[in-house]
Motif scaffolding. Structure first.
Motif, PDB file in Angstrom:
ATOM      1  N   PHE A  17       0.821  -1.207   0.000  1.00  0.00           N
ATOM      2  CA  PHE A  17       0.000   0.000   0.000  1.00  0.00           C
ATOM      3  C   PHE A  17       0.856   1.259   0.000  1.00  0.00           C
ATOM      4  O   PHE A  17       1.892   1.329   0.659  1.00  0.00           O
ATOM      5  N   THR A  18       0.396   2.270  -0.724  1.00  0.00           N
ATOM      6  CA  THR A  18       1.033   3.579  -0.671  1.00  0.00           C
ATOM      7  C   THR A  18       0.526   4.325   0.560  1.00  0.00           C
ATOM      8  O   THR A  18      -0.505   3.962   1.154  1.00  0.00           O
ATOM      9  N   ALA A  19       1.216   5.383   0.938  1.00  0.00           N
ATOM     10  CA  ALA A  19       0.778   6.191   2.075  1.00  0.00           C
ATOM     11  C   ALA A  19      -0.611   6.789   1.841  1.00  0.00           C
ATOM     12  O   ALA A  19      -1.461   6.745   2.743  1.00  0.00           O
ATOM     13  N   PRO A  20      -0.904   7.359   0.657  1.00  0.00           N
ATOM     14  CA  PRO A  20      -2.255   7.882   0.426  1.00  0.00           C
ATOM     15  C   PRO A  20      -3.335   6.801   0.516  1.00  0.00           C
ATOM     16  O   PRO A  20      -4.441   7.068   1.012  1.00  0.00           O
ATOM     17  N   VAL A  63      -1.634  -3.837   9.539  1.00  0.00           N
ATOM     18  CA  VAL A  63      -1.240  -3.286   8.239  1.00  0.00           C
ATOM     19  C   VAL A  63      -0.320  -2.079   8.392  1.00  0.00           C
ATOM     20  O   VAL A  63       0.829  -2.107   7.939  1.00  0.00           O
ATOM     21  N   VAL A  64      -0.794  -1.036   9.047  1.00  0.00           N
ATOM     22  CA  VAL A  64      -0.003   0.199   9.094  1.00  0.00           C
ATOM     23  C   VAL A  64       1.322  -0.006   9.823  1.00  0.00           C
ATOM     24  O   VAL A  64       2.371   0.482   9.380  1.00  0.00           O
ATOM     25  N   LYS A  65       1.316  -0.718  10.937  1.00  0.00           N
ATOM     26  CA  LYS A  65       2.555  -0.918  11.696  1.00  0.00           C
ATOM     27  C   LYS A  65       3.596  -1.706  10.912  1.00  0.00           C
ATOM     28  O   LYS A  65       4.791  -1.626  11.216  1.00  0.00           O
ATOM     29  N   VAL A 109       6.051   0.453   5.294  1.00  0.00           N
ATOM     30  CA  VAL A 109       7.243   1.300   5.235  1.00  0.00           C
ATOM     31  C   VAL A 109       6.874   2.766   5.438  1.00  0.00           C
ATOM     32  O   VAL A 109       7.748   3.615   5.643  1.00  0.00           O
ATOM     33  N   HIS A 110       5.591   3.066   5.397  1.00  0.00           N
ATOM     34  CA  HIS A 110       5.124   4.448   5.552  1.00  0.00           C
ATOM     35  C   HIS A 110       4.664   4.757   6.968  1.00  0.00           C
ATOM     36  O   HIS A 110       4.094   5.821   7.219  1.00  0.00           O
ATOM     37  N   ALA A 111       4.900   3.853   7.905  1.00  0.00           N
ATOM     38  CA  ALA A 111       4.352   4.003   9.254  1.00  0.00           C
ATOM     39  C   ALA A 111       4.784   5.316   9.916  1.00  0.00           C
ATOM     40  O   ALA A 111       3.965   6.023  10.503  1.00  0.00           O
ATOM     41  N   GLU A 112       6.052   5.675   9.829  1.00  0.00           N
ATOM     42  CA  GLU A 112       6.519   6.899  10.491  1.00  0.00           C
ATOM     43  C   GLU A 112       5.969   8.146   9.808  1.00  0.00           C
ATOM     44  O   GLU A 112       5.564   9.106  10.484  1.00  0.00           O
ATOM     45  N   GLU A 113       5.931   8.127   8.496  1.00  0.00           N
ATOM     46  CA  GLU A 113       5.344   9.253   7.760  1.00  0.00           C
ATOM     47  C   GLU A 113       3.887   9.466   8.170  1.00  0.00           C
ATOM     48  O   GLU A 113       3.449  10.606   8.414  1.00  0.00           O
ATOM     49  N   LEU A 114       3.147   8.375   8.270  1.00  0.00           N
ATOM     50  CA  LEU A 114       1.735   8.469   8.632  1.00  0.00           C
ATOM     51  C   LEU A 114       1.561   8.830  10.103  1.00  0.00           C
ATOM     52  O   LEU A 114       0.635   9.558  10.465  1.00  0.00           O
ATOM     53  N   ARG A 115       2.449   8.325  10.953  1.00  0.00           N
ATOM     54  CA  ARG A 115       2.377   8.693  12.370  1.00  0.00           C
ATOM     55  C   ARG A 115       2.425  10.201  12.526  1.00  0.00           C
ATOM     56  O   ARG A 115       1.622  10.802  13.259  1.00  0.00           O
ATOM     57  N   GLN A 116       3.352  10.817  11.844  1.00  0.00           N
ATOM     58  CA  GLN A 116       3.506  12.264  11.946  1.00  0.00           C
ATOM     59  C   GLN A 116       2.313  13.001  11.348  1.00  0.00           C
ATOM     60  O   GLN A 116       1.888  14.039  11.870  1.00  0.00           O
ATOM     61  N   ALA A 148      -4.962   6.804  15.836  1.00  0.00           N
ATOM     62  CA  ALA A 148      -4.049   5.933  15.096  1.00  0.00           C
ATOM     63  C   ALA A 148      -2.633   6.486  15.164  1.00  0.00           C
ATOM     64  O   ALA A 148      -1.660   5.734  15.307  1.00  0.00           O
ATOM     65  N   GLY A 149      -2.502   7.814  15.084  1.00  0.00           N
ATOM     66  CA  GLY A 149      -1.185   8.428  15.213  1.00  0.00           C
ATOM     67  C   GLY A 149      -0.568   8.178  16.574  1.00  0.00           C
ATOM     68  O   GLY A 149       0.631   7.896  16.686  1.00  0.00           O
ATOM     69  N   TRP A 150      -1.401   8.235  17.616  1.00  0.00           N
ATOM     70  CA  TRP A 150      -0.901   7.956  18.969  1.00  0.00           C
ATOM     71  C   TRP A 150      -0.558   6.477  19.136  1.00  0.00           C
ATOM     72  O   TRP A 150       0.391   6.123  19.838  1.00  0.00           O
ATOM     73  N   ALA A 151      -1.320   5.592  18.491  1.00  0.00           N
ATOM     74  CA  ALA A 151      -1.008   4.156  18.553  1.00  0.00           C
ATOM     75  C   ALA A 151       0.354   3.882  17.925  1.00  0.00           C
ATOM     76  O   ALA A 151       1.154   3.088  18.451  1.00  0.00           O
ATOM     77  N   LEU A 152       0.638   4.545  16.808  1.00  0.00           N
ATOM     78  CA  LEU A 152       1.944   4.390  16.170  1.00  0.00           C
ATOM     79  C   LEU A 152       3.047   5.006  17.027  1.00  0.00           C
ATOM     80  O   LEU A 152       4.186   4.524  17.044  1.00  0.00           O
ATOM     81  N   THR A 153       2.705   6.058  17.757  1.00  0.00           N
ATOM     82  CA  THR A 153       3.678   6.673  18.652  1.00  0.00           C
ATOM     83  C   THR A 153       4.032   5.727  19.796  1.00  0.00           C
ATOM     84  O   THR A 153       5.204   5.589  20.177  1.00  0.00           O
TER      85      THR A 153
END
Length: 215
Positions: free
Chosen positions: A68-71, A93-95, A98-105, A118-123
């Motif tokens: 999957f792409t980030a968009p 999926v997101v974790k 390869v885009h996990a950090e980009e999406l977290r931010q 979701a951003g806090w979960a990645l954090t």
């Protein structure tokens, strides 16, 4: 879809609906189907596009997260309103993307509380696995200022981050426990016997005790 429909169980649906999940398929049986199908990215996209919750859960089990792409992931998150779908999407999926950090931010400060959660979960994931570069005191500042009045899903995600920061960082542990004690978020949450309370001061103290090997 016919196979999923045949697995519909009114009793399972009643239980799931209490948690906001609108499907009646036993998750063990769903996982058995996924094991049989193995990874099938194109089929997963077709299942996701149906909008059906059971189909989307199956899609998340057979997809290829790194395809999957980030968009695409951003769009899917905003479509994942059902709690179980949202949870599996972020964790399965997101974790792994390869885009996990980009999406977290990008998601971390999103005005949609479900997206921000979701951003806090990645954090929290980064606090555990790759904390270098994170402004942990700054995160505690945000939690202290915003968690008390945050919507439920976002509040849970921020509380999890608070606990993980306290567990993993001895130098910030007292502050994390102090924030939890002052805000009292989830202090009275009903906790079954032999389970750890989600109230951050109790959670932090208990996990640190276990890691130390104390009885």
């Amino acid at each position: 879809m016919a196979e999923l429909a045949a697995l519909e169980d009114p009793r399972a649906r009643a239980v799931n609906e209490r948690n906001g999940d609108d499907h009646g398929v036993n998750l063990g049986k769903l996982r058995a189907i996924a094991k049989r199908l193995k990874t099938q990215q194109e089929l997963s996209l077709e299942l996701w596009a149906t909008g059906d919750t059971a189909a989307r859960l199956l899609a998340l089990l057979i997809c290829r997260p790194k395809a999957f792409t980030a968009p695409e992931l951003d769009t899917m998150l905003r479509q994942a309103h059902i709690p179980k779908v949202n949870d599996w999407f972020v964790n399965y999926v997101v974790k792994k993307s390869v885009h996990a950090e980009e999406l977290r931010q990008a998601w971390f400060t999103d005005p949609d509380p479900v997206v921000a959660a979701a951003g806090w979960a990645l954090t929290s994931e980064r606090v555990l696995k790759k904390p270098a570069g994170l402004d942990l005191p700054g995160l505690l500042d945000l939690i202290e200022a915003q968690m008390k009045d945050a919507p439920e899903r976002l509040q849970w995600a921020m509380n999890n981050a608070l606990a993980q920061i306290g567990i993993e960082n001895p130098d910030l542990r007292a502050r994390a426990i102090g924030i939890g004690e002052r805000l009292e978020v989830l202090k009275d949450y009903p906790t079954p016997p032999n389970c750890t309370s989600p109230f951050a001061p109790i959670w932090i103290t208990e996990i640190v005790r276990r890691k130390a090997g104390e009885p």
